[in-house]
Design an enzyme around this catalytic site. Structure first.
Site, short mmCIF file in Angstrom:
data_model
loop_
_atom_site.label_atom_id
_atom_site.label_comp_id
_atom_site.label_asym_id
_atom_site.label_seq_id
_atom_site.Cartn_x
_atom_site.Cartn_y
_atom_site.Cartn_z
N LYS A 22 31.16 35.08 37.14
CA LYS A 22 32.22 34.10 37.44
C LYS A 22 32.73 34.26 38.86
CE LYS A 22 37.11 33.39 36.79
NZ LYS A 22 37.81 34.19 37.79
N ASN A 23 33.06 35.49 39.25
CA ASN A 23 33.71 35.64 40.55
C ASN A 23 32.75 35.48 41.72
OD1 ASN A 23 36.19 35.85 39.40
ND2 ASN A 23 36.37 38.07 39.61
N CYS A 117 51.28 33.19 39.31
CA CYS A 117 50.32 34.25 39.01
C CYS A 117 50.74 35.05 37.79
CB CYS A 117 50.15 35.15 40.22
SG CYS A 117 51.69 35.61 40.96
N ARG A 122 50.68 37.58 44.45
CA ARG A 122 49.29 37.47 44.94
C ARG A 122 49.30 36.76 46.28
NH1 ARG A 122 45.23 36.00 40.04
NH2 ARG A 122 43.75 36.84 41.53
N ASP A 307 39.79 44.07 36.45
CA ASP A 307 39.50 43.00 35.49
C ASP A 307 38.96 43.53 34.16
OD1 ASP A 307 40.42 41.25 37.35
OD2 ASP A 307 38.50 40.32 37.81
N ARG A 399 37.95 29.71 30.73
CA ARG A 399 37.81 29.57 32.19
C ARG A 399 36.77 30.53 32.75
NH1 ARG A 399 43.38 29.87 35.15
NH2 ARG A 399 41.87 29.71 36.81
C1 UD1 Z 1 39.87 38.75 42.89
C2 UD1 Z 1 39.47 38.28 41.51
C3 UD1 Z 1 40.37 38.90 40.45
C4 UD1 Z 1 40.40 40.43 40.61
C5 UD1 Z 1 40.69 40.84 42.05
C6 UD1 Z 1 40.55 42.33 42.28
C7 UD1 Z 1 38.56 36.08 41.93
C8 UD1 Z 1 38.74 34.61 41.80
N1 UD1 Z 1 39.56 36.84 41.45
O1 UD1 Z 1 41.20 38.28 43.11
O2 UD1 Z 1 39.88 38.55 39.18
O3 UD1 Z 1 41.39 40.97 39.76
O4 UD1 Z 1 39.80 40.18 42.96
O5 UD1 Z 1 39.27 42.76 41.94
O6 UD1 Z 1 37.55 36.57 42.41
N2 UD1 Z 1 46.37 41.19 48.76
C9 UD1 Z 1 47.27 41.09 49.79
N3 UD1 Z 1 47.12 40.07 50.70
C10 UD1 Z 1 46.08 39.19 50.62
C11 UD1 Z 1 45.16 39.31 49.57
C12 UD1 Z 1 45.33 40.32 48.65
O7 UD1 Z 1 48.21 41.88 49.90
O8 UD1 Z 1 45.99 38.31 51.49
C13 UD1 Z 1 46.53 42.27 47.77
C14 UD1 Z 1 46.81 41.72 46.36
O9 UD1 Z 1 48.18 41.50 46.16
C15 UD1 Z 1 46.25 42.83 45.48
C16 UD1 Z 1 45.07 43.37 46.29
O10 UD1 Z 1 45.28 42.94 47.64
O11 UD1 Z 1 47.20 43.84 45.31
C17 UD1 Z 1 43.72 42.91 45.85
O12 UD1 Z 1 43.67 41.50 45.80
P1 UD1 Z 1 42.32 40.70 46.02
O13 UD1 Z 1 41.17 41.63 45.99
O14 UD1 Z 1 42.49 39.81 47.19
O15 UD1 Z 1 42.26 39.79 44.71
P2 UD1 Z 1 41.80 38.29 44.57
O16 UD1 Z 1 40.72 38.00 45.55
O17 UD1 Z 1 42.98 37.37 44.53
#
Ligand code: UD1
Length: 431
Positions: A22-23, A117, A122, A307, A399
């Site tokens: 999925k991701n 969220c 997020r 996850d 989803r």
């Molecule tokens: C993706 C996955 C989600 C998974 C996560 C971590 C998808 C669609 N979703 O989410 O299922 O749980 O990776 O493996 O692929 N952060 C910041 N600033 C940013 C971005 C992230 O501070 O701009 C922080 C977030 O709050 C969190 C951490 O970084 O604490 C990791 O987030 P991130 O790896 O970006 O998760 P997603 O890409 O949203």
């Protein structure tokens, strides 16, 4: 409204085939916007997030043609808009990838903020920081992120991730694929889907090196052409079925996996007394002895995936002793615990750590899925519990899991889908 009715207490036996990741899919489909040609993508999971992304691409002018249930052709040669409709984008977290892809190809994009969220704040500041470093002007107004480059082409930049982020790493990789010059991402995420996106882009003509390590180098190219690509198997779907066998007992052959991707999950299950035999692209998972307690901390790959945190917590709630689960990625990912407690689990959450005292048995109850992985975990709880579980808000599960009910039924689970009269429409959550 649809519910899953589960009569638990049966061990699982048989074979299950894992679908495409999925991701990876939710990044690769938007990445097709970068390609001035036809992308043929294989092993696409049949899940609602993917269907939604197809609709978004069509709204932008792409031609999306399903060749069969898992293979799609996407033609982005005549894109006519860089503003995907809010009604579609606010429903899916991965819509943020439209920013990187549209900005990279057309020098402009306007996409709604990913919505509310489930497991804490997020932010997407790291995505924005990357685009800005590459020369984009990024503003947030009226719930939209608008990114533009005056020259219509981003330039290469050195970008350090203050925090390891899957989404920001992928988004910057997309934006940089057609940029002028070399972009370096330091402290990059290393998840299997990062490598899969890089492989997809490279197979379309991009020049990306180092995906899967801390440092990724993207040398921008003039154009990406079409090609064929096959998405990797879903690490989390495979892990979910492994956890299901661990919770119920039985023996299941998990097919279409990359065992290396599963090491972080397999090693914890082995600590808990689960037997796992690895072959080329299969894992034989067997559990007959009582489960042992352990400690789990979620971390970016190759750490234990966040996850899989809810699913492993369900298994540990049946172990013989006290376990600790610490969430190392998200601020608030224990919402599902209240539902498990209704089933008799003994779990105390203190901040980012849950202390789980194993119980001899869970009992079926009416429960709610509050997000995708929590929903999957509650299905596992229902399969292991004595009695009937009625799980609602299963749209979250659909989803991200292709045909979960059908796959579990083939393993001997007593689970059925029922439509019940509409009640109050549950709030939309973003996973
Ligand atoms: C993706 C996955 C989600 C998974 C996560 C971590 C998808 C669609 N979703 O989410 O299922 O749980 O990776 O493996 O692929 N952060 C910041 N600033 C940013 C971005 C992230 O501070 O701009 C922080 C977030 O709050 C969190 C951490 O970084 O604490 C990791 O987030 P991130 O790896 O970006 O998760 P997603 O890409 O949203």
């Amino acid at each position: 409204m649809t519910q899953y009715i589960i009569h638990g207490g049966r061990e699982l036996f048989g074979k299950v085939t894992v679908s495409g990741a999925k991701n990876a899919a939710v990044a690769i489909i938007p990445a097709a916007l970068l390609v001035d040609g036809v992308c043929r993508i294989e092993n696409v999971p049949e899940i609602s997030d993917v269907t939604l992304l197809f609709s978004i691409l069509e709204e932008l002018g792409a031609k999306v043609r399903l060749l069969n249930r898992q293979t799609v052709e996407i033609d982005c040669r005549s894109i006519c808009s860089t503003q995907p409709p809010y009604e579609l984008t606010h429903r899916i977290r991965a819509s943020y990838y439209l920013l990187g892809a549209l900005l990279g190809r057309f020098g402009e994009a306007s996409v709604s903020m990913p919505g509310g969220c489930d497991f804490g704040v997020r932010p997407i500041d790291l995505h924005e920081k990357g685009f800005t470093a590459m020369g984009a002007d990024v503003v947030t107004e009226g719930g939209f992120i608008r990114a533009t480059v005056e020259t219509k082409r981003l330039h290469g930049a050195n970008i350090y991730m203050d925090q390891v982020s899957v989404g920001a790493t992928m988004n910057i990789m997309m934006a940089a694929a057609l940029a002028d010059g070399v972009t370096t991402i330091d402290n990059a995420a290393k998840e299997p889907h990062i490598v899969d996106l890089a492989n997809f882009l490279n197979s379309m003509g991009a020049d990306i090196k180092g995906a899967g390590t801390d440092t990724i180098k993207i040398r921008g190219v003039e154009q990406l052409k079409g090609g064929t690509y096959c998405i990797i198997p879903d690490q989390i779907e495979a892990g979910t079925y492994m956890a299901a066998v661990a919770a119920t007992g039985g023996q299941v052959l998990i097919q279409n996996v990359i065992p290396k991707h599963m090491d972080c999950i397999s090693s914890k299950l082995v600590e808990m007394g689960v037997h796992i035999t690895e072959e080329d692209d299969t894992l034989l998972v067997r559990r007959s002895d009582p489960l042992l307690p352990t400690s789990v901390k979620t971390l970016p790959y190759p750490g234990f995936p966040t996850d899989m945190q809810p699913q492993i917590a369900v298994v540990l709630s049946l172990a013989d002793g006290v376990s600790r689960v610490t969430e190392g990625v998200w601020d608030n990912r224990f919402k599902y615990v209240a539902e498990l407690q209704r089933m008799g689990a003994d779990i105390k959450v203190d901040g980012k750590t849950a202390a789980i005292t194993g119980v001899a048995q869970l009992t079926g109850a009416p429960i709610h899925a509050c997000d995708l992985r929590a929903g999957a975990a509650l299905v596992i709880a229902g399969l292991a519990a004595q009695g009937e579980t009625q799980l609602d808000q299963v749209q979250y599960i659909e989803r991200g899991y292709e045909n979960m009910v059908g796959k579990l039924r083939a393993l001997g689970a007593n689970i059925e889908v029922v439509d019940i009269p509409d009640q109050i429409e549950p709030e939309k959550h973003i996973v």
